[in-house]
Design a protein around this motif. Structure first.
Motif, PDB file in Angstrom:
ATOM      1  N   TYR A  79       0.799  -1.243  -0.015  1.00 19.09           N
ATOM      2  CA  TYR A  79       0.125   0.070  -0.069  1.00 19.09           C
ATOM      3  C   TYR A  79       0.714   1.154  -0.081  1.00 19.09           C
ATOM      4  N   LEU A  80       0.329   2.364  -0.478  1.00 22.10           N
ATOM      5  CA  LEU A  80       1.154   3.566  -0.343  1.00 22.10           C
ATOM      6  C   LEU A  80       0.926   4.350   1.054  1.00 22.10           C
ATOM      7  N   LEU A  81       1.602   3.610   1.954  1.00 19.93           N
ATOM      8  CA  LEU A  81       1.523   4.055   3.164  1.00 19.93           C
ATOM      9  C   LEU A  81       2.587   5.043   3.773  1.00 19.93           C
ATOM     10  N   PRO A  82       2.266   6.160   4.338  1.00 17.08           N
ATOM     11  CA  PRO A  82       3.362   6.951   4.879  1.00 17.08           C
ATOM     12  C   PRO A  82       4.199   6.388   6.091  1.00 17.08           C
ATOM     13  N   THR A  83       5.658   6.902   6.139  1.00 13.77           N
ATOM     14  CA  THR A  83       6.345   6.375   7.149  1.00 13.77           C
ATOM     15  C   THR A  83       5.765   6.513   8.511  1.00 13.77           C
ATOM     16  N   GLY A  84       5.875   5.538   9.282  1.00 15.26           N
ATOM     17  CA  GLY A  84       5.255   5.267  10.622  1.00 15.26           C
ATOM     18  C   GLY A  84       3.873   4.854  10.665  1.00 15.26           C
ATOM     19  N   TRP A  85       3.179   4.323   9.601  1.00 16.28           N
ATOM     20  CA  TRP A  85       2.244   3.465   9.560  1.00 16.28           C
ATOM     21  C   TRP A  85       2.337   2.108   9.160  1.00 16.28           C
ATOM     22  N   PRO A 106      -4.568  13.052  11.205  1.00  9.79           N
ATOM     23  CA  PRO A 106      -4.063  12.802   9.790  1.00  9.79           C
ATOM     24  C   PRO A 106      -2.589  12.939   9.922  1.00  9.79           C
ATOM     25  N   ALA A 107      -2.179  12.326   8.710  1.00  6.83           N
ATOM     26  CA  ALA A 107      -0.649  12.601   8.417  1.00  6.83           C
ATOM     27  C   ALA A 107      -0.630  13.378   7.098  1.00  6.83           C
ATOM     28  N   ASP A 108       0.864  14.003   6.985  1.00 10.13           N
ATOM     29  CA  ASP A 108       1.050  14.638   5.747  1.00 10.13           C
ATOM     30  C   ASP A 108       0.891  14.047   4.439  1.00 10.13           C
ATOM     31  N   PRO A 109       0.459  14.939   3.318  1.00  8.43           N
ATOM     32  CA  PRO A 109       0.309  14.004   2.251  1.00  8.43           C
ATOM     33  C   PRO A 109       1.669  13.473   1.986  1.00  8.43           C
ATOM     34  N   THR A 110       1.560  12.182   1.152  1.00  6.64           N
ATOM     35  CA  THR A 110       2.876  11.578   0.641  1.00  6.64           C
ATOM     36  C   THR A 110       2.749  11.777  -0.955  1.00  6.64           C
ATOM     37  N   TYR A 111       4.039  11.452  -1.671  1.00  7.01           N
ATOM     38  CA  TYR A 111       3.820  11.779  -3.158  1.00  7.01           C
ATOM     39  C   TYR A 111       4.722  10.700  -3.756  1.00  7.01           C
ATOM     40  N   PRO A 126       8.342   6.486  -3.602  1.00  6.82           N
ATOM     41  CA  PRO A 126       8.255   7.738  -3.085  1.00  6.82           C
ATOM     42  C   PRO A 126       9.241   9.010  -3.609  1.00  6.82           C
ATOM     43  N   ILE A 127       8.630  10.178  -3.683  1.00  9.28           N
ATOM     44  CA  ILE A 127       9.419  11.312  -4.016  1.00  9.28           C
ATOM     45  C   ILE A 127       9.194  12.399  -3.221  1.00  9.28           C
ATOM     46  N   PRO A 128       9.985  13.654  -3.284  1.00  7.64           N
ATOM     47  CA  PRO A 128       9.900  14.638  -2.449  1.00  7.64           C
ATOM     48  C   PRO A 128       8.631  15.375  -2.816  1.00  7.64           C
ATOM     49  N   ALA A 129       7.908  16.239  -1.853  1.00  8.89           N
ATOM     50  CA  ALA A 129       6.884  17.008  -2.565  1.00  8.89           C
ATOM     51  C   ALA A 129       7.183  17.991  -3.802  1.00  8.89           C
ATOM     52  N   SER A 130       8.541  18.416  -3.888  1.00 12.25           N
ATOM     53  CA  SER A 130       8.833  19.348  -4.619  1.00 12.25           C
ATOM     54  C   SER A 130       8.883  18.599  -6.229  1.00 12.25           C
ATOM     55  N   GLU A 131       9.042  17.478  -6.302  1.00 11.39           N
ATOM     56  CA  GLU A 131       8.931  16.580  -7.635  1.00 11.39           C
ATOM     57  C   GLU A 131       7.482  16.161  -7.959  1.00 11.39           C
ATOM     58  N   TYR A 132       6.604  16.561  -7.305  1.00 15.82           N
ATOM     59  CA  TYR A 132       5.047  16.383  -7.513  1.00 15.82           C
ATOM     60  C   TYR A 132       4.576  17.548  -8.463  1.00 15.82           C
ATOM     61  N   SER A 133       3.760  17.146  -9.532  1.00 19.40           N
ATOM     62  CA  SER A 133       3.141  17.815 -10.416  1.00 19.40           C
ATOM     63  C   SER A 133       1.509  17.519 -10.611  1.00 19.40           C
ATOM     64  N   GLN A 134       0.902  18.479 -10.421  1.00 20.01           N
ATOM     65  CA  GLN A 134      -0.687  18.190 -10.631  1.00 20.01           C
ATOM     66  C   GLN A 134      -0.997  17.925 -12.153  1.00 20.01           C
ATOM     67  N   ASN A 135      -0.061  18.285 -12.849  1.00 20.86           N
ATOM     68  CA  ASN A 135      -0.209  18.214 -14.411  1.00 20.86           C
ATOM     69  C   ASN A 135       0.376  16.828 -14.948  1.00 20.86           C
ATOM     70  N   GLU A 143      -3.583  11.675   0.161  1.00 21.12           N
ATOM     71  CA  GLU A 143      -3.945  12.196   1.398  1.00 21.12           C
ATOM     72  C   GLU A 143      -4.158  11.264   2.534  1.00 21.12           C
ATOM     73  N   HIS A 144      -3.985  11.495   3.796  1.00 20.14           N
ATOM     74  CA  HIS A 144      -3.832  10.389   4.837  1.00 20.14           C
ATOM     75  C   HIS A 144      -4.648  10.977   6.029  1.00 20.14           C
ATOM     76  N   ASP A 145      -5.974  11.464   5.512  1.00 25.18           N
ATOM     77  CA  ASP A 145      -6.804  11.899   6.846  1.00 25.18           C
ATOM     78  C   ASP A 145      -7.301  10.680   7.276  1.00 25.18           C
ATOM     79  N   ALA A 146      -7.209   9.362   6.915  1.00 25.92           N
ATOM     80  CA  ALA A 146      -7.799   8.240   7.572  1.00 25.92           C
ATOM     81  C   ALA A 146      -6.876   7.073   7.218  1.00 25.92           C
ATOM     82  N   ILE A 147      -7.217   6.064   8.012  1.00 22.67           N
ATOM     83  CA  ILE A 147      -6.406   4.872   7.664  1.00 22.67           C
ATOM     84  C   ILE A 147      -7.421   4.016   6.797  1.00 22.67           C
ATOM     85  N   ASP A 148      -6.883   3.670   5.384  1.00 19.45           N
ATOM     86  CA  ASP A 148      -7.864   3.198   4.607  1.00 19.45           C
ATOM     87  C   ASP A 148      -6.933   1.782   4.091  1.00 19.45           C
TER      88      ASP A 148
END
Length: 270
Positions: A79-85, A106-111, A126-135, A143-148
């Protein structure tokens, strides 16, 4: 046209209709058998109305004969789990359960960036937030506002969705089960609904005003294609909603089982 000729024409027409009907039946039966599939789908969601940390939640797994094939599938999934989950299957006084742990919700978003090999997506890296592009469709923000969590297990035999008790995986523990009227209307006379009592474990650090909700669901379904998708299923569901902060540890949860949902053809594959 004399009566003898008319009789021959009528018989010939009936033969043509019978052959056509037989061909349609054979085609429908072949489509039914070729498309028929059976699968268990398992899902878990844990959410809180305020940020919490050091979270540990244990939820029921579907169990049959003391083991959980679905639990094995959850453990083997990536799964695309953040660090610490983290998650794993543990033995408890109530039987095998899925344990979910999170540093914070919630945890911070991951990219992530898609890794493609031979024109096939093989993983998200996984990549740094700076390398993410919405386009850029090759990058992903989660997003990690809940465990799914979810898992699915396909099986090569028909699932007994009419009477799964004793033959199919169900959540444990299940105490004081009783037949109740169904909350939702059903077109099938075979549908039955049951309430029962189960258990979940919840522990975390957070404000005294926090409310936590936990839900876990299993669907066992058969599906096939004949003029459109058809299915039948049973649904097992355990949940506790808006649990206040002063109720932690093992807590009682509401269980619901709904069987015989959908349509039931004759002579399904075994």
């Amino acid at each position: 046209m004399n009566f003898r000729t008319l009789g021959i024409v009528v018989v010939a027409a009936l033969v043509v209709v019978a052959v056509a009907a037989g061909g349609l039946w054979a085609f429908g039966r072949l489509s039914y058998l070729d498309s028929y599939g059976s699968q268990y789908d398992y899902s878990v969601r844990v959410s809180a109305d305020e940020p919490i940390s050091n979270v540990t939640v244990l939820v029921p797994l579907p169990v049959s004969d003391g083991s959980s094939a679905v639990g094995d599938a959850v453990e083997s999934r990536e799964y695309l789990l953040p660090t610490g989950w983290a998650y794993d299957v543990v033995e408890t006084e109530y039987g095998p359960m899925l344990r979910l742990r999170a540093d914070e919700i919630p945890a911070d978003p991951t990219y992530y960036r898609a890794v493609v090999e031979n024109d096939r997506l093989v993983r998200w890296e996984p990549i740094p937030a700076s390398e993410y592009s919405q386009n850029d469709s090759d990058t992903l923000r989660v997003e990690h506002d809940a465990i799914d969590l979810s898992a699915d297990v396909r099986v090569n035999q028909s699932i007994d969705t009419l009477a799964p008790e004793g033959t199919e995986p169900l959540f444990e523990p299940r105490e004081n089960a009783r037949l109740v009227p169904c909350d939702w209307p059903s077109n099938s006379d075979d549908t039955r609904c049951y309430d029962y009592e189960s258990m979940v474990f919840v522990q975390y650090d957070g404000p005294e005003t926090t409310n936590v909700s936990v839900s876990v669901e299993l669907r066992g379904a058969n599906s096939w294609w004949v003029g459109g998708w058809n299915y039948n299923e049973y649904v097992d569901h355990v949940a506790v909603y808006d649990l206040p902060a002063d109720r932690q540890g093992w807590v009682a949860a509401d269980g619901e089982l709904r069987t015989g949902v959908g349509n039931y053809p004759r002579n399904p594959p075994q």
